[in-house]
Design a protein around this motif. Sequence first.
Motif, mmCIF file in Angstrom:
data_model
loop_
_atom_site.group_PDB
_atom_site.id
_atom_site.type_symbol
_atom_site.label_atom_id
_atom_site.label_comp_id
_atom_site.label_asym_id
_atom_site.label_seq_id
_atom_site.Cartn_x
_atom_site.Cartn_y
_atom_site.Cartn_z
ATOM 1 N N PRO B 426 0.799 -1.226 0.000
ATOM 2 C CA PRO B 426 0.000 0.000 0.000
ATOM 3 C C PRO B 426 0.834 1.279 0.000
ATOM 4 N N GLU B 427 2.053 1.225 0.580
ATOM 5 C CA GLU B 427 2.845 2.444 0.667
ATOM 6 C C GLU B 427 3.420 2.849 -0.686
ATOM 7 N N ASN B 428 3.595 1.840 -1.539
ATOM 8 C CA ASN B 428 4.227 2.113 -2.825
ATOM 9 C C ASN B 428 3.170 2.545 -3.843
ATOM 10 N N LYS B 429 3.066 3.848 -4.031
ATOM 11 C CA LYS B 429 2.012 4.393 -4.891
ATOM 12 C C LYS B 429 2.483 4.580 -6.333
ATOM 13 N N GLU B 430 3.634 4.059 -6.663
ATOM 14 C CA GLU B 430 4.119 4.158 -8.035
ATOM 15 C C GLU B 430 3.217 3.418 -8.999
ATOM 16 N N PHE B 431 3.177 3.859 -10.240
ATOM 17 C CA PHE B 431 2.529 3.097 -11.300
ATOM 18 C C PHE B 431 3.568 2.771 -12.350
ATOM 19 N N LYS B 432 3.970 1.499 -12.399
ATOM 20 C CA LYS B 432 5.000 1.093 -13.350
ATOM 21 C C LYS B 432 4.364 0.241 -14.444
ATOM 22 N N PHE B 433 4.270 0.853 -15.599
ATOM 23 C CA PHE B 433 3.685 0.166 -16.757
ATOM 24 C C PHE B 433 4.772 -0.550 -17.547
ATOM 25 N N LEU B 434 4.368 -1.608 -18.219
ATOM 26 C CA LEU B 434 5.293 -2.366 -19.056
ATOM 27 C C LEU B 434 4.505 -3.074 -20.156
ATOM 28 N N TRP B 435 4.989 -2.956 -21.378
ATOM 29 C CA TRP B 435 4.451 -3.805 -22.449
ATOM 30 C C TRP B 435 5.254 -5.088 -22.488
ATOM 31 N N VAL B 436 4.595 -6.212 -22.374
ATOM 32 C CA VAL B 436 5.272 -7.482 -22.627
ATOM 33 C C VAL B 436 4.888 -7.901 -24.043
ATOM 34 N N THR B 437 5.905 -8.166 -24.858
ATOM 35 C CA THR B 437 5.667 -8.400 -26.285
ATOM 36 C C THR B 437 6.239 -9.750 -26.701
ATOM 37 N N GLU B 438 6.039 -10.078 -27.949
ATOM 38 C CA GLU B 438 6.636 -11.283 -28.539
ATOM 39 C C GLU B 438 6.319 -12.541 -27.727
ATOM 40 N N PHE B 439 5.070 -12.666 -27.365
ATOM 41 C CA PHE B 439 4.626 -13.880 -26.667
ATOM 42 C C PHE B 439 4.796 -15.097 -27.574
ATOM 43 N N PRO B 440 4.972 -16.275 -26.992
ATOM 44 C CA PRO B 440 4.931 -17.465 -27.838
ATOM 45 C C PRO B 440 3.543 -17.561 -28.494
ATOM 46 N N LEU B 441 3.514 -17.995 -29.734
ATOM 47 C CA LEU B 441 2.241 -18.130 -30.436
ATOM 48 C C LEU B 441 1.432 -19.288 -29.850
ATOM 49 N N PHE B 442 2.173 -20.349 -29.459
ATOM 50 C CA PHE B 442 1.502 -21.554 -28.949
ATOM 51 C C PHE B 442 1.967 -21.848 -27.539
ATOM 52 N N GLU B 443 1.168 -22.619 -26.842
ATOM 53 C CA GLU B 443 1.709 -23.296 -25.682
ATOM 54 C C GLU B 443 1.310 -24.760 -25.785
ATOM 55 N N TYR B 444 2.113 -25.605 -25.180
ATOM 56 C CA TYR B 444 1.853 -27.027 -25.334
ATOM 57 C C TYR B 444 0.885 -27.476 -24.264
ATOM 58 N N ASP B 445 -0.211 -28.087 -24.686
ATOM 59 C CA ASP B 445 -1.202 -28.575 -23.742
ATOM 60 C C ASP B 445 -0.898 -30.047 -23.458
ATOM 61 N N GLU B 446 -0.381 -30.307 -22.240
ATOM 62 C CA GLU B 446 0.048 -31.673 -21.896
ATOM 63 C C GLU B 446 -1.152 -32.634 -21.919
ATOM 64 N N GLU B 447 -2.301 -32.145 -21.453
ATOM 65 C CA GLU B 447 -3.490 -33.009 -21.407
ATOM 66 C C GLU B 447 -3.956 -33.402 -22.799
ATOM 67 N N GLU B 448 -4.107 -32.381 -23.640
ATOM 68 C CA GLU B 448 -4.609 -32.655 -24.986
ATOM 69 C C GLU B 448 -3.494 -33.142 -25.908
ATOM 70 N N ASN B 449 -2.265 -33.030 -25.393
ATOM 71 C CA ASN B 449 -1.134 -33.528 -26.169
ATOM 72 C C ASN B 449 -1.008 -32.843 -27.532
ATOM 73 N N ARG B 450 -1.240 -31.539 -27.517
ATOM 74 C CA ARG B 450 -1.095 -30.775 -28.766
ATOM 75 C C ARG B 450 -0.800 -29.318 -28.418
ATOM 76 N N TYR B 451 -0.348 -28.597 -29.418
ATOM 77 C CA TYR B 451 -0.181 -27.163 -29.242
ATOM 78 C C TYR B 451 -1.541 -26.483 -29.251
ATOM 79 N N VAL B 452 -1.739 -25.533 -28.374
ATOM 80 C CA VAL B 452 -2.947 -24.711 -28.420
ATOM 81 C C VAL B 452 -2.499 -23.253 -28.540
ATOM 82 N N ALA B 453 -3.409 -22.416 -29.015
ATOM 83 C CA ALA B 453 -3.074 -21.001 -29.200
ATOM 84 C C ALA B 453 -2.955 -20.334 -27.841
ATOM 85 N N LYS B 454 -1.883 -19.585 -27.625
ATOM 86 C CA LYS B 454 -1.720 -18.927 -26.334
ATOM 87 C C LYS B 454 -2.736 -17.780 -26.213
ATOM 88 N N HIS B 455 -2.905 -16.982 -27.239
ATOM 89 C CA HIS B 455 -3.957 -15.946 -27.224
ATOM 90 C C HIS B 455 -5.226 -16.505 -27.869
#
Lengths: 594, 594
Positions: B426-455
């Motif tokens: 609560p004491e830290n009233k700063e607002f630190k913004f950040l763009w996180v970019t270049e996400f992986p397109l896929f992530e691996y779904d262990e259950e479905e055993n396939r790549y799924v779209a991350k977004h």
Amino acid sequence: MGESIKGLKRSCMCGQLNESNVGNTVTLMGWVQRRRDLGSLIFVDLRDRTGIVQVVFGEEIDKNAFHKAEAIRSEYVLAVTGNVVLRESPNPNMPTGMIEIKATDLRILSESETPPIYIKEELDAAEQIRLKYRYLDLRRPDMQRRLMVRHRAAKIVRDFMDENGFLEMETPMLTKSTPEGARDYLVPSRNFPGMFYALPQSPQLFKQLLMVSGFDRYFQIVRCFRDEDLRANRQPEFTQIDIEMSFVDVDDVIEMNERLIQRLFKEILNVDVKLPIMRMPYKEAMERYGSDKPDIRFGLELVNLTDVVRNSSFKVFQDAIANNGDVRAINAKGCADFGRKEIDRLGEYVKTYGAKGLAWIAIKEDEIKSPIGKFFSEDEMKAIIDRVNGEVGDLILIVADKPDTVFASLGALRLELGRKLNLIGPENKEFKFLWVTEFPLFEYDEEENRYVAKHHPFTMPMEEDLEFLETEPGKVRAKAYDIVLNGEEIGGGSIRIHDTKIQERMFKALGFTMESAWEKFGFLLEAFKFGPPPHGGLAYGFDRLVMFLTGTENIKDVIAFPKNQNAACPLTNAPNVVDSKQLTELGISTINKE
Amino acid sequence: MGESIKGLKRSCMCGQLNESNVGNTVTLMGWVQRRRDLGSLIFVDLRDRTGIVQVVFGEEIDKNAFHKAEAIRSEYVLAVTGNVVLRESPNPNMPTGMIEIKATDLRILSESETPPIYIKEELDAAEQIRLKYRYLDLRRPDMQRRLMVRHRAAKIVRDFMDENGFLEMETPMLTKSTPEGARDYLVPSRNFPGMFYALPQSPQLFKQLLMVSGFDRYFQIVRCFRDEDLRANRQPEFTQIDIEMSFVDVDDVIEMNERLIQRLFKEILNVDVKLPIMRMPYKEAMERYGSDKPDIRFGLELVNLTDVVRNSSFKVFQDAIANNGDVRAINAKGCADFGRKEIDRLGEYVKTYGAKGLAWIAIKEDEIKSPIGKFFSEDEMKAIIDRVNGEVGDLILIVADKPDTVFASLGALRLELGRKLNLIGPENKEFKFLWVTEFPLFEYDEEENRYVAKHHPFTMPMEEDLEFLETEPGKVRAKAYDIVLNGEEIGGGSIRIHDTKIQERMFKALGFTMESAWEKFGFLLEAFKFGPPPHGGLAYGFDRLVMFLTGTENIKDVIAFPKNQNAACPLTNAPNVVDSKQLTELGISTINKE
């Protein structure tokens, strides 16, 4: 196949260019409206939401771009860089017709198959096709203009409300089913299988609770839902401008809303709405126009003949009057020469509104022509004609029946005559607003054999009529008001009851026990124990308002993705079947109807 | 029992009065915050949404008003007319504390029972009670302030978007269930019994279609729905600022949104957000912070020790590295004196994120203390300490595991240390913004055993990675970006695929046949045949944004009528049981679960 726009920036929009840009290099992005190949030159009309501009490709302008342009077809998406020059042969019908773009660079961002509908104004394609390919239908400039007006209208409303101290507050979509309302859309709950949320028919109870909370002035442009059989210009989901104010009486709500209407029509259409807008009590509206939403752009008012014909020998009139009915007429000015066929058609027309028939008197140059003439003395006939201000050339049309039927049929007949005589219709661009006030608090439900609330059970009776709440409920007028434009209700509201004692009397008049009232409206009644302020409000049908602002008579023209007459969406195929696993989670199953 | 306000007009609001009004006669309307009876004088604090002002009733000021005032209790609703005078004993803690109103007239508009919760700031009542009596909870000044900020924030967003050429367009609520999404809320159709609409999880497909239609710039502040198990700060219905633009690449979307964020934080909080906001690729965010939404208000960054410890004799590290794992550390500056108990607690903490344990090295004044010290040569130990810039007084915390586990556990540990060391809170009233970019397109779904779209499956891959789409999907980065504030994702989006060929490759990579892709996304794929423009967008969680703007950590504080943890509403009792007749009409029945 599409090229990337990497490194490219659009410098302006197509429709913005004019002679002042001559000499500029511009980069435009848009769709190919059409392409004409003149051998050494290729002309492309490039379209974006602001308009169309002509682009010319030529071997001598830029060889690469020219050869690339040979592949272009309608609705391809292009990025074009080029120089703005004056046209050799200007096109005065196009806003950008003085200039064209000599293309020095071209990227084909995206290709298109031949679209199944034409991208042009005033398309005359089947509705089902327009809805299925809605994304193409929405490319048409008239559709784009309408939805831009919709955006502008919503913005003006929000600016106005904000300037006047209203807070836009969001109310729940997953809520409780509305007692005494229309049919609800239901949403099964997964956490409580067998239970359901309802989608709101309006945020009525929530906005009243926000007044109890002291927010003072609330508004919201909000989606509402009614699972009713769809008539023309009804949609299962529609948008409402919902307004509520504390510490107000009728005049306060009306004055605020008049200024809103004035602002909206001025800014969108440059129409000056003169204030104050005329007000007319419900009773007067019925008696003069046979309607609680009269179109006052023209006359042809109703006239009461009951006292004049009371003693005539015409049995139809006598019977009607004996049954507490009325005899009322419209003087169709200058219609004495209507043929028998036309008058018969009007007779059939009023029958669809419950009238048993239509009597008529034609005042000809040399005679009074009427199938019922023989039933009236000369004095009686003179009195009828005098009462309606009859002159040579007029046609008097008369209905005798119960008042409701007389008003309904003559009200409809009046509109039909208005259309027939071109008093209303596309040529008449007037906007005639009217407040209809002092609505009856109740109406009698013949089926349920009891009084029901005409607006809703929280509507405040007029103080001067409070004494009749128990004895003559039919006589009690409400602090309710509708805003009517050219014969259509565009909004309505009321002052609400904030006094528990009056609310209890109201429920009693509606035939509720206090138990059933609590069962249905418990949380509002509970809230009203803790200092509810006097409050009232209004809600507009926003879609309908935008129809007026854009001059369309089709509600689907002002909604980006509307449903069809079956409440289905030909674009997405909603509704559709879902996985039975999903239903099991919700504790429901579908019934196989045979 | 309530008196009418007939003939009375409020002249101003309670909180607006100050010394400049002395001598004025005012009429105020509001609620009784408290009443003190001093015999010959009665003091009432009158409250409306703008604040509180003191009203004084006295036999010598106005006898009638004084005697009426004797009946007043807390939360009664009053209309008071009186004269503004300077107070004899000013109250510097009240904005209106210099003045008071000498009441010459009083109407009691409405009475109140004793409210079940106190109407005051920072109420500490049980949530269930607050939600049941929400209309009283919302009377509290802090709740009113937050919802006023919410209104203001929505207004600023709309003004900004309008100024920048965005059209607010409404998309359907009754729509089609979202393939590949979270669980939908369903709405049974009456016209098509056995079929269902779904409430939208987001207007994703519709906003893309609006781009295909050429609307160019769209936004909407829109309700969305997800029927997920509720965690803290999740609501079944939530509000999104939804944005989409045509003819743009990543930079265009980011630049536009940075200006929106800057405007919002300046106008609401008077905070200057310096532009451009820092951008960090996903990979860097993970390696430095162990998170794709790093809180960059403090350091304590992760450090890779893998190469340094590769040849050590510590089997845990060896095994992890042999299994393609990493060894990474955080240097907890100045924490060398953490006790054994505290370090054990941190060890338990990382275990909840899947780590098998937490190794540590404390650099004391006179010794290196570590349970694993014996496994490292002096050189190795020195290398570790050098790598983390270790100094006397530091505590090095180490996790060795699969990279995902290392990042998850050290990322969480970092935040835990941040809280413990009061670097955030609560004491830290700063607002630190950040763009996180270049996400992986896929992530691996262990259950479905396939790549799924991350977004989602329409996210555009980065051009430079397109070649890996078939061969190494895990390596392909997306043109996707999240905007992160103080370690929370407040929005995210992507550039979309507008090229059918790339879309087909994408579906293949996701393991779809073209048939199944068409079944799921047919209408979007169909639309993309007809000239889709390059486009992309972003959506903010509006509720979450308002939480930051109002400084609350409870999402229910920024929603007027929220649901509880069971997705129920204690105020209205939604969901509830409905008439079986209603269900029959919809072609469904409830399953009796035993």
